[in-house]
Design a protein around this motif. Structure first.
Motif, PDB file in Angstrom:
ATOM      1  N   LEU A   8       0.866  -1.201   0.000  1.00  0.00           N
ATOM      2  CA  LEU A   8       0.000   0.000   0.000  1.00  0.00           C
ATOM      3  C   LEU A   8       0.895   1.241   0.000  1.00  0.00           C
ATOM      4  O   LEU A   8       1.479   1.603   1.027  1.00  0.00           O
ATOM      5  CB  LEU A   8      -0.913  -0.019   1.226  1.00  0.00           C
ATOM      6  CG  LEU A   8      -1.985   1.076   1.323  1.00  0.00           C
ATOM      7  CD1 LEU A   8      -2.951   1.014   0.135  1.00  0.00           C
ATOM      8  CD2 LEU A   8      -2.780   0.913   2.616  1.00  0.00           C
ATOM      9  N   HIS A 118     -14.802  -1.538   3.499  1.00  0.00           N
ATOM     10  CA  HIS A 118     -15.147  -2.626   2.559  1.00  0.00           C
ATOM     11  C   HIS A 118     -13.871  -3.170   1.925  1.00  0.00           C
ATOM     12  O   HIS A 118     -12.800  -2.563   2.046  1.00  0.00           O
ATOM     13  CB  HIS A 118     -16.090  -2.100   1.464  1.00  0.00           C
ATOM     14  CG  HIS A 118     -15.421  -1.095   0.563  1.00  0.00           C
ATOM     15  ND1 HIS A 118     -15.282   0.236   0.904  1.00  0.00           N
ATOM     16  CD2 HIS A 118     -14.799  -1.237  -0.635  1.00  0.00           C
ATOM     17  CE1 HIS A 118     -14.614   0.854  -0.052  1.00  0.00           C
ATOM     18  NE2 HIS A 118     -14.305  -0.016  -1.000  1.00  0.00           N
ATOM     19  N   ASP A 120     -12.306  -4.488  -1.927  1.00  0.00           N
ATOM     20  CA  ASP A 120     -12.559  -4.452  -3.368  1.00  0.00           C
ATOM     21  C   ASP A 120     -12.295  -5.860  -3.883  1.00  0.00           C
ATOM     22  O   ASP A 120     -11.140  -6.254  -4.042  1.00  0.00           O
ATOM     23  CB  ASP A 120     -11.598  -3.481  -4.066  1.00  0.00           C
ATOM     24  CG  ASP A 120     -11.916  -2.021  -3.759  1.00  0.00           C
ATOM     25  OD1 ASP A 120     -12.641  -1.755  -2.790  1.00  0.00           O
ATOM     26  OD2 ASP A 120     -11.426  -1.168  -4.501  1.00  0.00           O
ATOM     27  N   VAL A 130      -4.875  -1.821  -7.643  1.00  0.00           N
ATOM     28  CA  VAL A 130      -5.859  -0.744  -7.822  1.00  0.00           C
ATOM     29  C   VAL A 130      -5.069   0.548  -7.670  1.00  0.00           C
ATOM     30  O   VAL A 130      -4.221   0.645  -6.771  1.00  0.00           O
ATOM     31  CB  VAL A 130      -6.984  -0.832  -6.770  1.00  0.00           C
ATOM     32  CG1 VAL A 130      -7.912   0.367  -6.861  1.00  0.00           C
ATOM     33  CG2 VAL A 130      -7.776  -2.126  -6.922  1.00  0.00           C
ATOM     34  N   SER A 132      -5.400   4.638  -7.194  1.00  0.00           N
ATOM     35  CA  SER A 132      -6.357   5.660  -6.767  1.00  0.00           C
ATOM     36  C   SER A 132      -5.776   7.061  -6.922  1.00  0.00           C
ATOM     37  O   SER A 132      -4.622   7.305  -6.577  1.00  0.00           O
ATOM     38  CB  SER A 132      -6.709   5.376  -5.298  1.00  0.00           C
ATOM     39  OG  SER A 132      -7.085   6.543  -4.620  1.00  0.00           O
ATOM     40  N   ILE A 165      -2.437   0.248  -4.586  1.00  0.00           N
ATOM     41  CA  ILE A 165      -2.878  -0.819  -3.695  1.00  0.00           C
ATOM     42  C   ILE A 165      -2.648  -2.155  -4.388  1.00  0.00           C
ATOM     43  O   ILE A 165      -3.322  -2.494  -5.355  1.00  0.00           O
ATOM     44  CB  ILE A 165      -4.379  -0.698  -3.370  1.00  0.00           C
ATOM     45  CG1 ILE A 165      -4.702   0.699  -2.856  1.00  0.00           C
ATOM     46  CG2 ILE A 165      -4.793  -1.764  -2.371  1.00  0.00           C
ATOM     47  CD1 ILE A 165      -5.374   1.614  -3.850  1.00  0.00           C
ATOM     48  N   ARG A 170      -3.935  -5.866  -1.317  1.00  0.00           N
ATOM     49  CA  ARG A 170      -4.983  -5.812  -2.353  1.00  0.00           C
ATOM     50  C   ARG A 170      -6.379  -6.104  -1.789  1.00  0.00           C
ATOM     51  O   ARG A 170      -7.378  -5.574  -2.280  1.00  0.00           O
ATOM     52  CB  ARG A 170      -4.618  -6.771  -3.496  1.00  0.00           C
ATOM     53  CG  ARG A 170      -5.591  -6.825  -4.661  1.00  0.00           C
ATOM     54  CD  ARG A 170      -5.745  -5.505  -5.368  1.00  0.00           C
ATOM     55  NE  ARG A 170      -6.745  -5.593  -6.440  1.00  0.00           N
ATOM     56  CZ  ARG A 170      -8.053  -5.560  -6.227  1.00  0.00           C
ATOM     57  NH1 ARG A 170      -8.529  -5.442  -5.003  1.00  0.00           N
ATOM     58  NH2 ARG A 170      -8.898  -5.634  -7.254  1.00  0.00           N
ATOM     59  N   VAL A 176     -13.610   5.656   3.567  1.00  0.00           N
ATOM     60  CA  VAL A 176     -13.397   7.102   3.711  1.00  0.00           C
ATOM     61  C   VAL A 176     -14.337   7.587   4.810  1.00  0.00           C
ATOM     62  O   VAL A 176     -15.549   7.534   4.673  1.00  0.00           O
ATOM     63  CB  VAL A 176     -13.664   7.829   2.376  1.00  0.00           C
ATOM     64  CG1 VAL A 176     -13.599   9.343   2.559  1.00  0.00           C
ATOM     65  CG2 VAL A 176     -12.670   7.367   1.313  1.00  0.00           C
ATOM     66  N   ARG A 192     -14.994  16.232  -3.135  1.00  0.00           N
ATOM     67  CA  ARG A 192     -13.820  15.418  -3.443  1.00  0.00           C
ATOM     68  C   ARG A 192     -14.162  14.435  -4.549  1.00  0.00           C
ATOM     69  O   ARG A 192     -15.259  13.861  -4.555  1.00  0.00           O
ATOM     70  CB  ARG A 192     -13.375  14.646  -2.202  1.00  0.00           C
ATOM     71  CG  ARG A 192     -12.277  13.623  -2.461  1.00  0.00           C
ATOM     72  CD  ARG A 192     -11.779  12.967  -1.179  1.00  0.00           C
ATOM     73  NE  ARG A 192     -10.688  12.060  -1.487  1.00  0.00           N
ATOM     74  CZ  ARG A 192     -10.823  10.736  -1.658  1.00  0.00           C
ATOM     75  NH1 ARG A 192     -12.008  10.166  -1.506  1.00  0.00           N
ATOM     76  NH2 ARG A 192      -9.783   9.986  -1.955  1.00  0.00           N
ATOM     77  N   THR A 196     -10.540   5.424  -9.268  1.00  0.00           N
ATOM     78  CA  THR A 196      -9.793   4.179  -9.050  1.00  0.00           C
ATOM     79  C   THR A 196      -9.723   3.433 -10.367  1.00  0.00           C
ATOM     80  O   THR A 196     -10.742   3.127 -10.983  1.00  0.00           O
ATOM     81  CB  THR A 196     -10.409   3.271  -7.969  1.00  0.00           C
ATOM     82  OG1 THR A 196     -11.798   3.165  -8.163  1.00  0.00           O
ATOM     83  CG2 THR A 196     -10.102   3.768  -6.575  1.00  0.00           C
TER      84      THR A 196
HETATM   85  C1  MD3 Z   1      -6.821  -0.014   0.131  1.00  0.00           C
HETATM   86  N1  MD3 Z   1     -12.514   4.374  -2.926  1.00  0.00           N
HETATM   87  O1  MD3 Z   1     -13.850   3.080  -4.912  1.00  0.00           O
HETATM   88  S1  MD3 Z   1      -9.432   4.840  -2.914  1.00  0.00           S
HETATM   89  C2  MD3 Z   1     -13.462   2.405  -3.944  1.00  0.00           C
HETATM   90  O2  MD3 Z   1     -11.260   7.374  -1.805  1.00  0.00           O
HETATM   91  C3  MD3 Z   1     -12.798   3.080  -2.808  1.00  0.00           C
HETATM   92  O3  MD3 Z   1     -13.018   6.911  -2.952  1.00  0.00           O
HETATM   93  C4  MD3 Z   1     -11.948   5.139  -1.873  1.00  0.00           C
HETATM   94  O4  MD3 Z   1     -12.519   2.458  -1.842  1.00  0.00           O
HETATM   95  C5  MD3 Z   1     -12.061   6.574  -2.244  1.00  0.00           C
HETATM   96  O5  MD3 Z   1     -13.583   1.170  -3.868  1.00  0.00           O
HETATM   97  C6  MD3 Z   1     -10.543   4.739  -1.566  1.00  0.00           C
HETATM   98  C7  MD3 Z   1      -7.982   4.061  -2.266  1.00  0.00           C
HETATM   99  C8  MD3 Z   1      -8.106   2.572  -2.123  1.00  0.00           C
HETATM  100  C9  MD3 Z   1      -8.776   1.800  -3.047  1.00  0.00           C
HETATM  101  C10 MD3 Z   1      -8.799   0.426  -2.920  1.00  0.00           C
HETATM  102  C11 MD3 Z   1      -8.149  -0.200  -1.868  1.00  0.00           C
HETATM  103  C12 MD3 Z   1      -7.470   1.965  -1.088  1.00  0.00           C
HETATM  104  C13 MD3 Z   1      -7.487   0.591  -0.928  1.00  0.00           C
HETATM  105  C14 MD3 Z   1      -8.113  -1.601  -1.726  1.00  0.00           C
HETATM  106  C15 MD3 Z   1      -7.434  -2.176  -0.660  1.00  0.00           C
HETATM  107  C16 MD3 Z   1      -6.796  -1.373   0.269  1.00  0.00           C
END
Ligand code: MD3
Ligand code: FE
Length: 203
Positions: A8, A118, A120, A130, A132, A165, A170, A176, A192, A196
């Motif tokens: 991460l 959650h 992914d 992933v 971001s 990630i 993963r 958030v 904001r 992703t």
């Molecule tokens: C860490 N989005 O769309 S992005 C999503 O900021 C989501 O909108 C968040 O979670 C957002 O599913 C977080 C950063 C992120 C994305 C996936 C991850 C961090 C992660 C998967 C595993 C661990």
């Protein structure tokens, strides 16, 4: 670059202000072609507080009847998703995965939106990272391990930051907790945006 946990990686200020402004202008065109929709929880139909759209050959959608899934068309207009912006592909390249992303989920948070903890796991290609991208107001991001009830840590993400990630993170739980309204001048109406990028199907 900061390693928040194994696999991460936090890349603060990956995008310059100028690049962020170009991405926002690309996103305005994307939202004009593929309007934001409100996803709903499987079965219960409870609305997410985050509004979403997608670009790429596949987009993530969710509704009460059919649950979480990726599909090639917008759930309301049935049109194919717009293309992923070139600048977003630059962040994907920093993840070091050789194949192209298929999905770019665009999350829009107003000052009161949140995303609960959650995993992914709707992608078949779990070997792909992933990637971001954060734009606009800062947020408090929280992540843990692969067990929902396990310990978590929190980190602030700011406009222009990228998070990669992969590997051992993963399938980490994440979410958030809070948007810090008024912390960025990038979006004229505040809020904001998180993009992703994902590989969905196995190569
Ligand atoms: C860490 N989005 O769309 S992005 C999503 O900021 C989501 O909108 C968040 O979670 C957002 O599913 C977080 C950063 C992120 C994305 C996936 C991850 C961090 C992660 C998967 C595993 C661990
Ligand atoms: Fe997620």
């Amino acid at each position: 670059m900061l390693e928040l946990a194994p696999g991460l990686l936090h890349l603060p200020e990956f995008f310059s202000r100028e690049a962020q402004e170009r991405l926002v202008s690309d996103l305005r065109a994307i939202v004009a072609a593929a309007p934001l929709f409100v996803p709903r929880m499987p079965r219960t139909g409870k609305a997410f507080s985050v509004r979403m759209t997608n670009c790429g050959s596949l987009g993530w959608v969710s509704d009460a009847a059919r649950g979480y899934r990726y599909q090639p068309t917008h759930p309301e207009t049935d049109a194919p998703w717009p293309a992923i912006p070139g600048l977003a592909l630059e962040a994907w390249a920093s993840g070091g995965y050789v194949h192209a992303p298929e999905a770019c989920l665009v999350n829009f948070y107003d000052a009161s939106a949140k995303m609960g903890l959650h995993q992914d796991r709707d992608e078949e290609a779990l070997e792909a990272p992933v990637v971001s991208i954060s734009l606009g107001d800062s947020c408090l991001f929280r992540f843990g391990g692969e067990v929902r009830s396990g310990p978590t840590r929190s980190v602030r993400l700011h406009s222009g930051d990228v998070v990669l990630i992969g590997g051992a993170s993963r399938l980490a739980f994440h979410g958030v907790d809070k948007i810090y309204g008024g912390t960025s001048t990038l979006l004229s109406q505040g809020g904001r945006i998180n993009l992703t990028l994902r590989r969905v199907t196995k190569v």
